[in-house]
Write an enzyme that holds these catalytic residues in place. Sequence first.
Site, PDB file in Angstrom:
ATOM      1  N   TYR A 140       0.826  -1.198   0.000  1.00 36.27           N
ATOM      2  CA  TYR A 140       0.000   0.000   0.000  1.00 36.27           C
ATOM      3  C   TYR A 140       0.867   1.257   0.000  1.00 36.27           C
ATOM      4  CZ  TYR A 140      -3.901   3.051   1.396  1.00 36.27           C
ATOM      5  OH  TYR A 140      -4.869   4.024   1.447  1.00 36.27           O
ATOM      6  N   SER A 174       1.165  -7.740   2.294  1.00 30.91           N
ATOM      7  CA  SER A 174       0.263  -6.674   2.696  1.00 30.91           C
ATOM      8  C   SER A 174      -0.749  -6.397   1.574  1.00 30.91           C
ATOM      9  CB  SER A 174       1.071  -5.427   3.075  1.00 30.91           C
ATOM     10  OG  SER A 174       0.271  -4.480   3.749  1.00 30.91           O
ATOM     11  N   ASP A 186       0.534  -8.404  14.385  1.00 30.80           N
ATOM     12  CA  ASP A 186       0.333  -7.498  13.256  1.00 30.80           C
ATOM     13  C   ASP A 186      -0.930  -6.673  13.472  1.00 30.80           C
ATOM     14  OD1 ASP A 186       0.056  -6.192  10.843  1.00 30.80           O
ATOM     15  OD2 ASP A 186       0.427  -7.972   9.614  1.00 30.80           O
ATOM     16  N   HIS A 188       3.736  -6.506  11.487  1.00 29.81           N
ATOM     17  CA  HIS A 188       3.473  -6.502  10.048  1.00 29.81           C
ATOM     18  C   HIS A 188       4.689  -6.919   9.234  1.00 29.81           C
ATOM     19  CE1 HIS A 188       0.931  -5.663   6.690  1.00 29.81           C
ATOM     20  NE2 HIS A 188       1.702  -4.711   6.208  1.00 29.81           N
TER      21      HIS A 188
END
Length: 330
Positions: free
Chosen positions: A92, A187, A273, A309
């Site tokens: 992202y 992700s 995460d 993450h």
Amino acid sequence: MPAFDLPPSELETHRFLPEEPADFDEFWQNTLKDAAQYDALVSADPVGTGLRLTETWDVTFRGFAGDPVRAWYSRPAGVREPLPAVVEYAGYGRGRGLPHERLTWVNAGYAHLLMDNRGQGDQYGNGGATPDPHAQAPGGPGPAVRGLRAPRDYHYRRLITDAVRAVTALRALPGVDAGRIAAVGNSQGGGLALAVAGLLPDLAAVLVTAPLLCGIRRALDLTDAGPYGEIAAYLAVHRGAEQAAHRTLSYVEGVSFARRAQAPAHFGTGLRDTVCPPSGVYAAFNRYGELSAGADPRREIHAYPFNGHEGGEAEQVRRQLLWLAGVLGG
């Protein structure tokens, strides 16, 4: 950040079932049909990178609505036979960056296509080169909320379509074994790869780590970290838009795509995460392939109890490399 989601024993059996819209399959069939009227590959121009062991091309292909999308195509220098290939999707806020940034899959002997993210690239990395000419619908400034009030206007409808078209373009490039293509991403990239697996029954493999867009409604309740935090912030201002937003998000729910997928699958997640909560990852894994009679049973998941993450980082990549070599045969 301590563990905040379900305990491991519950994650292993967590089977969240999304509220799928009745026209989920029709919506995506029509979207992809509209995009398929355009030839996928536009151009592939060789570029100099200073790398002696890798050859790279600057690729343009047609994605959603025939819009031009950029990508880097790389392969081991001097190798002429068709190679199994990896299409990789970026996280992202990232674009495709520079062609020498992502060399793992090329060094492992694969042809490699790195897709640019339309309308992104300004938050991390080294930028992108693909605008999004359809970003005028109501929504916030971040990609996660662009067009959030209507499924047809939503940013991820366009980006997922681009991701599917990237596979079609990769199959048209020289030196690619079209029958051995894997979709890979972390992700947001993992969410895109999982969507591609649910929309393309002939994908050879999918590898996702901390995939975005899985268990979206639960994630909105658990975390204020972006991108989910961007959606929450938008709804905090636009009170009363929740129902429209949830309807739109139901069309891009990763668990729904996972249920329809058939390819062998490799998952990874960090149990701490807060960006992509592990319950969504496990829900996608535990429901993977359940609607596909021909789904390949080969799938595995790796959890990292003390990681967020970042997940398993290089350890996860090592596992991916070994697993994919076994699935694709070298």
